[in-house]
Design a protein around this motif. Structure first.
Motif, PDB file in Angstrom:
ATOM      1  N   UNK A 126      45.218  53.490  40.684  1.00  0.00           N
ATOM      2  CA  UNK A 126      44.005  52.711  40.915  1.00  0.00           C
ATOM      3  C   UNK A 126      44.259  51.235  40.614  1.00  0.00           C
ATOM      4  N   UNK A 127      45.107  50.966  39.635  1.00  0.00           N
ATOM      5  CA  UNK A 127      45.467  49.583  39.305  1.00  0.00           C
ATOM      6  C   UNK A 127      46.114  48.905  40.505  1.00  0.00           C
ATOM      7  N   UNK A 128      47.028  49.609  41.169  1.00  0.00           N
ATOM      8  CA  UNK A 128      47.688  49.052  42.348  1.00  0.00           C
ATOM      9  C   UNK A 128      46.686  48.808  43.478  1.00  0.00           C
ATOM     10  N   UNK A 129      45.786  49.769  43.692  1.00  0.00           N
ATOM     11  CA  UNK A 129      44.780  49.610  44.746  1.00  0.00           C
ATOM     12  C   UNK A 129      43.907  48.391  44.483  1.00  0.00           C
ATOM     13  N   UNK A 130      43.460  48.225  43.247  1.00  0.00           N
ATOM     14  CA  UNK A 130      42.600  47.083  42.913  1.00  0.00           C
ATOM     15  C   UNK A 130      43.366  45.772  43.016  1.00  0.00           C
ATOM     16  N   UNK A 131      44.661  45.800  42.703  1.00  0.00           N
ATOM     17  CA  UNK A 131      45.461  44.581  42.833  1.00  0.00           C
ATOM     18  C   UNK A 131      45.514  44.123  44.288  1.00  0.00           C
ATOM     19  N   UNK A 132      45.673  45.067  45.204  1.00  0.00           N
ATOM     20  CA  UNK A 132      45.705  44.711  46.627  1.00  0.00           C
ATOM     21  C   UNK A 132      44.370  44.115  47.074  1.00  0.00           C
ATOM     22  N   UNK A 133      43.293  44.682  46.577  1.00  0.00           N
ATOM     23  CA  UNK A 133      41.986  44.141  46.937  1.00  0.00           C
ATOM     24  C   UNK A 133      41.815  42.731  46.385  1.00  0.00           C
ATOM     25  N   UNK A 134      42.224  42.516  45.142  1.00  0.00           N
ATOM     26  CA  UNK A 134      42.069  41.204  44.517  1.00  0.00           C
ATOM     27  C   UNK A 134      42.971  40.160  45.161  1.00  0.00           C
ATOM     28  N   UNK A 135      44.178  40.572  45.548  1.00  0.00           N
ATOM     29  CA  UNK A 135      45.154  39.609  46.065  1.00  0.00           C
ATOM     30  C   UNK A 135      45.032  39.359  47.563  1.00  0.00           C
ATOM     31  N   UNK A 136      44.473  40.311  48.291  1.00  0.00           N
ATOM     32  CA  UNK A 136      44.457  40.222  49.752  1.00  0.00           C
ATOM     33  C   UNK A 136      43.058  40.348  50.348  1.00  0.00           C
ATOM     34  N   UNK A 137      42.347  41.430  50.029  1.00  0.00           N
ATOM     35  CA  UNK A 137      41.059  41.704  50.673  1.00  0.00           C
ATOM     36  C   UNK A 137      40.035  40.622  50.331  1.00  0.00           C
ATOM     37  N   UNK A 138      39.829  40.383  49.054  1.00  0.00           N
ATOM     38  CA  UNK A 138      38.790  39.423  48.657  1.00  0.00           C
ATOM     39  C   UNK A 138      39.098  37.998  49.107  1.00  0.00           C
ATOM     40  N   UNK A 139      40.344  37.508  48.975  1.00  0.00           N
ATOM     41  CA  UNK A 139      40.621  36.158  49.492  1.00  0.00           C
ATOM     42  C   UNK A 139      40.363  36.020  50.989  1.00  0.00           C
ATOM     43  N   UNK A 140      40.747  37.023  51.770  1.00  0.00           N
ATOM     44  CA  UNK A 140      40.527  36.960  53.217  1.00  0.00           C
ATOM     45  C   UNK A 140      39.030  36.892  53.523  1.00  0.00           C
TER      46      UNK A 140
END
Length: 286
Positions: A126-140
């Motif tokens: 879950x940590x990895x999944x949230x990292x992807x969201x924080x680093x990629x999904x939310x900025x986009x």
């Protein structure tokens, strides 16, 4: 924020209310994905909207902004809600009702690529999944909303053209007997995501260029059109799906001999679409 989250190309002058975006053409595959996937270098690319960014990257020349993703869809899907987490892939995620996209492995962190092929051997944290969201999904998405807000503030409205490609097999069976298969499918969520006159202009631009165009079948729009299509607020969203077979070799994920011709034809379409809203500008007093 990762440098590969997105890239924005701005026009020299802010002449258009139109924002073009390509959320699925990213091809900067992080090593953290490549070292854990069971797929080879070609198979993992099958969910890409390959080369769509190159087809639309001339938009700034006509006064429109162009936003493109850097990270690939197999890593994080920017056309999904951030809460579409797959319990079959991500450790510690609880099942919450039935979501057909998540159930099929196509949540915001995909479990499969095209034809249902698994990306991983096991689960990710879950940590990895949230990292992807924080680093990629939310900025986009923060950037996309900012571009649309800017368009509304400057022009009184915003038109998002959400650019995608579709497998040729997706349109093989939908043409009526004797009719041509659609090359372009426009999705406006059956009128909920954009005003009719906006969609009419987009359709006319493609049709005038010689493309066979249909609406909402088999693709009516997904998260992006649902989240950003607010026509009553002057914010319109239209999803554009292009048949991959007209510009690329799907099996090899390479541009075909027709790529340059399609790119050239689309240049005129993009120029036409970028004009949306400009005819509403008041004339100077004589």
């Amino acid at each position: 924020m990762s440098k590969s989250a997105f890239e924005v190309s701005y026009p020299e002058s802010n002449a258009s209310c139109v924002v073009f975006a390509s959320p699925h053409s990213g091809r900067e595959y992080p090593w953290s994905l490549l070292r854990t996937t069971v797929l080879d270098d070609l198979a993992i690319r099958t969910s890409e909207d390959a080369f769509v960014d190159q087809l639309f990257d001339c938009a700034p020349q006509f006064g429109a902004t162009f936003l493109k993703a850097g990270a690939p869809r197999a890593f994080v899907d920017l056309n999904r809600s951030s809460d579409e987490l797959d319990p079959a892939l991500i450790e510690g995620v609880r099942r919450r009702g039935h979501n057909p996209r998540v159930a099929s492995g196509l949540g915001v962190i995909p479990r499969v690529v095209a034809n249902g092929r698994a990306i991983y051997r096991g689960k990710i944290s879950l940590v990895e999944a949230k990292r992807r969201l924080d680093d990629y999904w939310h900025p986009y998405h923060n950037t996309l909303q900012g571009l649309l807000d800017e368009a509304v503030n400057h022009h009184g409205q915003a038109v998002l053209i959400d650019c995608h490609s579709m497998p040729h097999e997706a349109v093989q069976g939908i043409a009526r007997s004797g009719a041509k298969r659609p090359e372009i499918v426009l999705g406006d969520r059956f009128g909920a995501a954009a005003a009719g006159d906006v969609v009419d202009r987009v359709e006319a631009a493609f049709a005038s260029a010689g493309f066979v165009v249909t609406r909402n079948a088999p693709f009516a729009g997904a998260y992006v059109t649902q989240a950003y299509g607010r026509p009553t607020r002057g914010q319109h969203a239209v999803q554009v799906e292009i048949d991959r077979a007209i510009y690329m070799d799907e099996s090899l994920i390479r541009p075909s001999e027709h790529f340059a011709d399609v790119q050239r034809t689309l240049r005129g379409v993009i120029a036409d679409i970028a004009q949306i809203g400009q005819e509403r500008m008041p004339l100077a007093a004589e």
